[in-house]
Scaffold this motif. Structure first.
Motif, PDB file in Angstrom:
ATOM      1  N   PHE A 167       0.845  -1.189   0.000  1.00 43.07           N
ATOM      2  CA  PHE A 167       0.000   0.000   0.000  1.00 43.07           C
ATOM      3  C   PHE A 167       0.884   1.244   0.000  1.00 43.07           C
ATOM      4  O   PHE A 167       1.870   1.309   0.740  1.00 43.07           O
ATOM      5  CB  PHE A 167      -0.900   0.026   1.238  1.00 43.07           C
ATOM      6  CG  PHE A 167      -1.781  -1.197   1.367  1.00 43.07           C
ATOM      7  CD1 PHE A 167      -2.992  -1.255   0.688  1.00 43.07           C
ATOM      8  CD2 PHE A 167      -1.379  -2.279   2.128  1.00 43.07           C
ATOM      9  CE1 PHE A 167      -3.800  -2.387   0.783  1.00 43.07           C
ATOM     10  CE2 PHE A 167      -2.184  -3.405   2.225  1.00 43.07           C
ATOM     11  CZ  PHE A 167      -3.389  -3.467   1.555  1.00 43.07           C
ATOM     12  N   GLY A 168       0.507   2.209  -0.809  1.00 45.71           N
ATOM     13  CA  GLY A 168       1.237   3.474  -0.842  1.00 45.71           C
ATOM     14  C   GLY A 168       0.265   4.636  -0.906  1.00 45.71           C
ATOM     15  O   GLY A 168      -0.906   4.467  -1.255  1.00 45.71           O
ATOM     16  N   TRP A 169       0.732   5.833  -0.560  1.00 45.45           N
ATOM     17  CA  TRP A 169      -0.146   7.003  -0.474  1.00 45.45           C
ATOM     18  C   TRP A 169       0.420   8.166  -1.274  1.00 45.45           C
ATOM     19  O   TRP A 169       1.651   8.332  -1.351  1.00 45.45           O
ATOM     20  CB  TRP A 169      -0.316   7.444   0.986  1.00 45.45           C
ATOM     21  CG  TRP A 169      -1.198   6.505   1.764  1.00 45.45           C
ATOM     22  CD1 TRP A 169      -2.525   6.642   1.987  1.00 45.45           C
ATOM     23  CD2 TRP A 169      -0.811   5.279   2.387  1.00 45.45           C
ATOM     24  NE1 TRP A 169      -3.001   5.571   2.713  1.00 45.45           N
ATOM     25  CE2 TRP A 169      -1.971   4.714   2.972  1.00 45.45           C
ATOM     26  CE3 TRP A 169       0.389   4.563   2.504  1.00 45.45           C
ATOM     27  CZ2 TRP A 169      -1.962   3.507   3.673  1.00 45.45           C
ATOM     28  CZ3 TRP A 169       0.393   3.361   3.184  1.00 45.45           C
ATOM     29  CH2 TRP A 169      -0.776   2.847   3.762  1.00 45.45           C
ATOM     30  N   ASN A 170      -0.485   8.953  -1.816  1.00 45.75           N
ATOM     31  CA  ASN A 170      -0.108  10.222  -2.417  1.00 45.75           C
ATOM     32  C   ASN A 170       0.170  11.186  -1.259  1.00 45.75           C
ATOM     33  O   ASN A 170      -0.750  11.512  -0.495  1.00 45.75           O
ATOM     34  CB  ASN A 170      -1.265  10.742  -3.287  1.00 45.75           C
ATOM     35  CG  ASN A 170      -0.949  12.082  -3.917  1.00 45.75           C
ATOM     36  OD1 ASN A 170      -0.280  12.924  -3.296  1.00 45.75           O
ATOM     37  ND2 ASN A 170      -1.410  12.273  -5.133  1.00 45.75           N
ATOM     38  N   LEU A 171       1.382  11.632  -1.122  1.00 50.50           N
ATOM     39  CA  LEU A 171       1.747  12.401   0.062  1.00 50.50           C
ATOM     40  C   LEU A 171       1.112  13.798   0.088  1.00 50.50           C
ATOM     41  O   LEU A 171       1.067  14.436   1.129  1.00 50.50           O
ATOM     42  CB  LEU A 171       3.270  12.501   0.178  1.00 50.50           C
ATOM     43  CG  LEU A 171       3.994  11.171   0.404  1.00 50.50           C
ATOM     44  CD1 LEU A 171       5.485  11.396   0.584  1.00 50.50           C
ATOM     45  CD2 LEU A 171       3.431  10.416   1.599  1.00 50.50           C
ATOM     46  N   LYS A 172       0.616  14.265  -1.064  1.00 53.17           N
ATOM     47  CA  LYS A 172      -0.050  15.569  -1.076  1.00 53.17           C
ATOM     48  C   LYS A 172      -1.511  15.440  -0.647  1.00 53.17           C
ATOM     49  O   LYS A 172      -2.022  16.236   0.127  1.00 53.17           O
ATOM     50  CB  LYS A 172       0.022  16.194  -2.477  1.00 53.17           C
ATOM     51  CG  LYS A 172       1.412  16.722  -2.813  1.00 53.17           C
ATOM     52  CD  LYS A 172       1.426  17.343  -4.198  1.00 53.17           C
ATOM     53  CE  LYS A 172       2.847  17.786  -4.543  1.00 53.17           C
ATOM     54  NZ  LYS A 172       2.964  18.159  -5.956  1.00 53.17           N
ATOM     55  N   THR A 173      -2.178  14.421  -1.169  1.00 56.42           N
ATOM     56  CA  THR A 173      -3.612  14.284  -0.885  1.00 56.42           C
ATOM     57  C   THR A 173      -3.894  13.209   0.166  1.00 56.42           C
ATOM     58  O   THR A 173      -5.004  13.127   0.683  1.00 56.42           O
ATOM     59  CB  THR A 173      -4.354  13.886  -2.174  1.00 56.42           C
ATOM     60  OG1 THR A 173      -3.870  12.601  -2.587  1.00 56.42           O
ATOM     61  CG2 THR A 173      -4.110  14.903  -3.273  1.00 56.42           C
ATOM     62  N   CYS A 174      -2.902  12.426   0.458  1.00 51.84           N
ATOM     63  CA  CYS A 174      -3.041  11.300   1.389  1.00 51.84           C
ATOM     64  C   CYS A 174      -4.054  10.261   0.901  1.00 51.84           C
ATOM     65  O   CYS A 174      -4.626   9.516   1.696  1.00 51.84           O
ATOM     66  CB  CYS A 174      -3.387  11.775   2.797  1.00 51.84           C
ATOM     67  SG  CYS A 174      -1.981  12.537   3.611  1.00 51.84           S
ATOM     68  N   GLU A 175      -4.291  10.264  -0.382  1.00 51.83           N
ATOM     69  CA  GLU A 175      -5.152   9.210  -0.927  1.00 51.83           C
ATOM     70  C   GLU A 175      -4.312   7.975  -1.191  1.00 51.83           C
ATOM     71  O   GLU A 175      -3.154   8.080  -1.600  1.00 51.83           O
ATOM     72  CB  GLU A 175      -5.781   9.677  -2.244  1.00 51.83           C
ATOM     73  CG  GLU A 175      -6.895  10.673  -2.052  1.00 51.83           C
ATOM     74  CD  GLU A 175      -7.456  11.127  -3.390  1.00 51.83           C
ATOM     75  OE1 GLU A 175      -7.029  10.605  -4.429  1.00 51.83           O
ATOM     76  OE2 GLU A 175      -8.316  12.027  -3.370  1.00 51.83           O
ATOM     77  N   LEU A 176      -4.943   6.859  -0.971  1.00 52.87           N
ATOM     78  CA  LEU A 176      -4.248   5.601  -1.256  1.00 52.87           C
ATOM     79  C   LEU A 176      -4.025   5.525  -2.757  1.00 52.87           C
ATOM     80  O   LEU A 176      -4.982   5.568  -3.532  1.00 52.87           O
ATOM     81  CB  LEU A 176      -5.116   4.426  -0.789  1.00 52.87           C
ATOM     82  CG  LEU A 176      -4.479   3.043  -0.752  1.00 52.87           C
ATOM     83  CD1 LEU A 176      -3.408   2.964   0.317  1.00 52.87           C
ATOM     84  CD2 LEU A 176      -5.540   1.983  -0.504  1.00 52.87           C
TER      85      LEU A 176
END
Lengths: 544, 248
Positions: free
Chosen positions: B93-102
């Motif tokens: 699992f990884g996240w978009n660090l700007k939006t915190c969306e998976l």
């Protein structure tokens, strides 16, 4: 990579000669427990092929001096530690006799360091046993570089101050009573346990199990409240530094009666055998090896890391920790068996491994894929695990000019490799032969493994150039892996030599020549230009 | 650039507070709530142990979950990832660090010589059964490649059984099982199975051979016991772990 003879059963325990000419292998898989593997030997065609020499040594042998003039060989009949010399072993092979012995200081997992102040005539070594950190020093008399005798000296227990809290010194009478009660409880538990195993009645079994639980709880409580209060922690896998002045081990701290996970720590050993904390790596490791002392520097550690996830695989790793720069990097990772790594004096790392290489169809065996592995430098994305490989099959720079001939150390050419694993004495005479008594579905190295779905893993190894410059920076995995699953796999075993200083910060290396193992397990050489940055694309791309 | 340096500093200082066995507080500087939520969803026990870092400038921690045979691993750093490891496979699992969306949820089968083994194997399901039955048992990993693990197997077995623990030897998975009994007569006394267990791998029982995992009162007792021990030491080590089990 320096290949081992076909059929050689790789042991995980090994020690590396200070100039990389030998490794010492211990294994229960062969008829001779301990062999000296000559990495400079060649087969009758002149190609490098490690040559095993039988020794009379036993179990996990530890080099006792930094020039390998002496070995500590434990657990001989009569519970004796024998000390053998390298020159005698090379001359007499399995018939060699110990230089001296000690029946009062013998146990498994011994570690040895050569204390500072050695001269041509004298050396002093420190031998630490695992179980209770009992330590003994020996004065060695030397003649022409060989050990001629050893005399026991100072002894004691090291690092007691970090294992037991002196402020919580226990009353011996209370401890003795506690131990006596534990002994009674153990007898009762054991008796009930045997009855449980013979009892068919479920109700009776459950009642006895309940009784065992009650007794267990009482025993554990005595351990916690009576025996253990002074215990600060326990250690495992202790190893002395080459100068015997430091010790590294996995330390399990006892907190609120509970053991915490082990972490690798380093301690300085004082003259009174107390220990001072130096470093904490923060995680558990396999047994470490220290690099050799360098002026004004702490040096490095090399060890097997934990099994970790890499991509979609679990891999074993060889890891180097630079103590001066406090940097850690993975030198090598891969599936399958990887043995203990060790440093040479000039900073190279040698370790044994059986790499799994894919067995493709015969038609594709020589289709040039191995060369392709090295061809595409441009398509790698940094986010992917870059893989860089050079193989040392055709002439790694092992620094022993006397031994890079077709002949063995005694001037006798070794016999041509056979599928069985011959163990030779120093005259090159076969004294033991593994008959390849394999599982019908699994053959030893060099044979096909069938009826088993295993991951395809094209991999090659890289060797070294002269010890030189190069950064000690980022982390670069050295494996090439594929996503493809194949049924047939070849195993190729050998010693891998890596110089951590040849890896640049970006994970590239500047060294040649290179060669690699093709997908069929065949070694293919390829030369490069000095100074060229070589990148190897992952095998999943190469095999498409 | 400044942000990058601040991020590295944060990682550095937060790493100082991480130690084996403790929950790695402040392990992520961004999207912490989302990552925590994912860990909760994956039943993480948050009993973190640091292992050798698998990526540069990242720190790697792992924790068991409430499901036997399932672990989570955090690779914390610039691009934090969470892995779920089960006998069925690994999910990343990884996240978009700007939006915190998976932005990454990749599932794949485990390709591992540690897990995918043919023949008689000791699996996580076997371990689960022992735990559920509240048996006292010691799982002992060994290999002829490590001299002492096989040489002292009888002794370690006797010691375990004298304390009322069932002794279960488990062979390192890359060793061939075929002629083991012929080469090592003492092995004939045991039912030999190869390790094919996520728990065994994640607890590093194949890094050290032998290793002993104590199971008592329906619990796995951390940490593993590393190496061969004398009778007194082995008994004490088992007892110390059982103490914790009794208190649970």
């Amino acid at each position: 990579m320096i290949p081992y003879p076909d059929g050689f059963e790789l042991g995980n325990y090994q020690r590396v000669h200070p100039n990389g000419t030998y490794v010492l292998h211990s294994s229960m898989s062969e008829k001779v427990n301990v062999v000296l593997m000559d990495l400079t030997a060649r087969d009758t065609d002149g190609k490098k092929l490690a040559r095993p020499l039988a020794t009379p040594m036993n179990d996990e042998v530890y080099p006792a001096t930094n020039d390998w003039s002496l070995f500590a060989s434990p657990n001989h009949p009569g519970k004796i530690m024998h000390y053998y010399g390298l020159s005698g072993l090379l001359k007499n092979g399995i018939f060699d006799k110990p230089i001296f012995s000690d029946s009062k200081h013998n146990k498994y997992y011994q570690s040895v360091g050569e204390l500072p102040g050695s001269t041509k005539e004298k050396k002093r070594i420190r031998v630490t046993l695992y179980s209770d950190r009992r330590t003994k020093e020996y004065d060695l008399n030397m003649s022409k570089g060989n050990v001629v005798s050893g005399t026991p000296g100072k002894s004691g227990v090291i690092c007691e101050n970090i294992i037991k809290d002196p402020s919580k010194k226990l009353d011996p009478t209370i401890v003795a009573n506690g131990k006596a009660r534990i002994a009674i409880l153990k007898k009762k538990i054991n008796s009930l346990y045997r009855e449980v195993n013979l009892e068919d009645d479920l109700d009776k079994t459950q009642e006895m199990e309940r009784q065992i639980d009650v007794l267990q709880n009482e025993k554990d409580e005595i351990q916690r409240t009576v025996i253990d209060p002074e215990i600060l922690g326990t250690i495992s896998a202790p190893v002395l530094s080459p100068n015997g002045m430091e010790i590294a081990f996995n330390f399990e701290k006892r907190v609120d009666g509970k053991m915490t996970p082990p972490v690798q720590q380093i301690y300085k050993i004082n003259s009174d055998y107390s220990c001072d904390f130096m470093e904490d790596l923060g995680y558990e490791t396999g047994k470490v090896q220290f690099s050799y002392p360098q002026n004004g520097k702490k040096g490095s550690l090399v060890f097997q890391g934990s099994a970790t996830i890499e991509g979609k695989k679990f891999v074993n790793a060889i890891v180097v920790h630079d103590r001066d720069q406090n940097k850690t990097r993975m030198l090598f990772s891969g599936q399958g068996s990887i043995g203990y790594p060790g440093f040479t004096k000039d900073g190279r790392v040698i370790f044994p491994t059986c790499a799994e290489t894919s067995e493709m169809s015969t038609a594709r065996e020589d289709d040039g894929d191995a060369a392709d592995l090295h061809a595409d430098h441009s398509s790698l994305r940094q986010a992917e695990r870059d893989s860089y490989s050079i193989d040392d099959n055709n002439g790694g720079p092992i620094n022993d000019t006397n031994r890079t001939t077709k002949k063995g150390p005694d001037g006798i050419a070794p016999p041509k490799t056979s599928p069985a694993f011959p163990i030779l004495n120093s005259d090159g005479v076969v004294i033991s032969e593994n008959q390849n008594e394999s599982d019908p579905t699994e053959k030893v190295k060099g044979k096909m493994v069938t009826d088993r779905l295993v991951p395809l893993e094209a991999r090659s190894f890289w060797g070294i150039g002269p010890f030189g410059n190069g950064g000690f920076g980022g982390l670069g995995s050295l494996q090439i892996q594929s996503k493809v699953l194949k049924r047939n796999v070849k195993l190729k075993c050998g010693a891998v030599i890596i110089d951590p200083n040849q890896i640049n910060d970006d994970g590239t290396i500047n060294e040649t020549p290179l060669s690699c193992i093709s997908k069929s397990g065949k070694l293919i050489s390829k030369s490069g230009r000095s100074g060229q940055n070589l990148k190897v694309k992952p095998a999943e791309k190469a095999v498409k | 650039m400044i942000l990058e340096k601040a991020f590295i500093a944060l990682i550095f200082f937060s790493s100082l507070s991480w130690s084996a066995g403790r929950k790695p507080d402040n392990y992520i500087t961004a999207c912490e709530a989302q990552i925590d939520e994912k860990l909760k969803e994956l039943n993480s026990k948050n009993d973190w142990t640091r292992v050798v870092d698998s990526k540069p400038n990242h720190k790697t921690y792992r924790s068991p979950t409430n499901n036997v045979g399932e672990w989570v691993e955090i690779v914390a750093g610039e691009m934090p990832s969470v892995y779920q490891v089960t006998p069925r496979g690994i999910r990343e699992f990884g996240w978009n660090l700007k939006t915190c969306e998976l932005n990454k949820a990749t599932a794949f089968e485990i390709e591992s010589t540690f897990i995918n083994i043919s023949g008689p194997t000791f699996k996580d399901s076997d371990l689960k059964r022992i735990i559920e039955q509240k048996d006292r048992a010691i799982i002992y990993t060994f290999s002829p490649r490590m001299v002492y693990s096989i040489k002292y197997m009888d002794e370690m077995s006797d010691m375990a059984e004298s304390l009322g623990y069932k002794f279960i030897p488990v062979l390192e998975p890359t060793y061939k099982i075929g002629n083991l009994g012929r080469k090592f007569p003492n092995v004939k006394n045991f039912k030999i199975q190869k390790a094919a267990s996520v728990e065994i791998v994640m607890r590093q029982m194949l890094t050290h051979l032998p290793s002993s995992l104590v199971i008592s009162n329906g619990h796995i007792m951390d940490p593993i016991i590393i190496g061969v021990k004398s009778k007194d030491e082995y008994e004490s080590e088992i007892s110390r772990r059982s103490v914790t089990a009794n208190k649970k």
